[in-house]
Structure formats: structure tokens, C-alpha cells
Design a protein around this motif. Structure first.
Motif, short mmCIF file in Angstrom:
data_model
loop_
_atom_site.label_atom_id
_atom_site.label_comp_id
_atom_site.label_asym_id
_atom_site.label_seq_id
_atom_site.Cartn_x
_atom_site.Cartn_y
_atom_site.Cartn_z
N SER A 68 0.83 -1.21 0.00
CA SER A 68 0.00 0.00 0.00
C SER A 68 0.86 1.26 0.00
O SER A 68 0.55 2.23 -0.70
CB SER A 68 -0.98 0.00 1.18
N THR A 72 1.04 4.03 -2.97
CA THR A 72 0.79 5.42 -2.59
C THR A 72 1.96 6.30 -3.02
O THR A 72 1.76 7.40 -3.56
CB THR A 72 0.56 5.54 -1.08
N THR A 91 -7.74 1.73 0.62
CA THR A 91 -8.43 1.89 1.90
C THR A 91 -8.93 0.54 2.41
O THR A 91 -8.80 0.23 3.60
CB THR A 91 -9.60 2.88 1.76
#
Length: 105
Positions: A68, A72, A91
Motif C-alpha cells: 500500500s 501510494t 483503503t
């Protein structure tokens, strides 16, 4: 303490993954050195955390944090496109990571 070490280790997993991409097949020295350092720190932290956290849970959390953060990073610095669907999926991934911690007995 094992969970804190695991989270930090997951951050270093993202660092070595990004550095690996930037090393261009280990032809660039600085990213290659960051890769090696990040990999060593990440693996030591994962191994240490696995003394107290079950292997499957620790590995899933470690990979989830690293993946993640790497995505990102790519979205923030332009290597990945940004979409609401990607943000929603990231999310959800983070929600699953937190869920693994919450159900840990």
C-alpha cells in the motif's frame, strides 16, 4: 512492541521495493544500496515480530503495509495514476490490515 516493529518493517519493505525499481537492475549505486539496507532492516524486523505474531498474520500485515505504501508513493510522485477506485481499494487493504490486528488473540 512486536506490532510496532512489524509496522516499521512494513515501511522498510516499501522503501526497498521503491529503491529496487529505481536501481534500474542494480545499475545505479545509491538506489541499490538503499535497496540492500531496506531489505536487511525489513527482514530483521519481520523475523523479530514473528516471534510474537503468527507467521500468516505477520506476513500479511508486512506485505499489505509495504504494497500500500509503494502504490501510494507511486501515485504521489507520478509513477502510478490516481483514481477513486485505487484509493478505495487501498483503503480496503488498510482496513484488512487493521482487522488482522483487531482479531489477533
Amino acid at each position: 512492541m512486536a506490532w510496532v516493529i512489524l509496522i516499521i518493517s512494513g515501511v522498510f519493505e516499501a522503501i526497498w521495493a521503491v529503491a529496487l525499481g529505481k536501481s534500474e537492475g542494480f545499475t545505479k549505486l545509491v538506489p541499490s544500496l538503499v535497496f540492500v539496507g531496506g531489505l536487511i532492516i525489513s527482514m530483521i524486523g519481520l523475523a523479530w515480530a514473528m516471534r510474537d505474531i503468527p507467521t500468516g498474520t505477520a506476513y500479511a500485515v508486512w506485505v499489505g503495509i509495504g504494497a500500500s505504501l509503494a502504490v501510494t508513493y507511486g501515485m504521489v510522485f507520478g509513477a502510478e495514476s490516481i483514481s477513486w477506485m485505487k484509493v478505495l481499494l487501498l483503503t480496503g487493504l488498510l482496513g484488512c490490515i487493521v482487522g488482522l490486528k483487531l482479531v489477533e488473540s
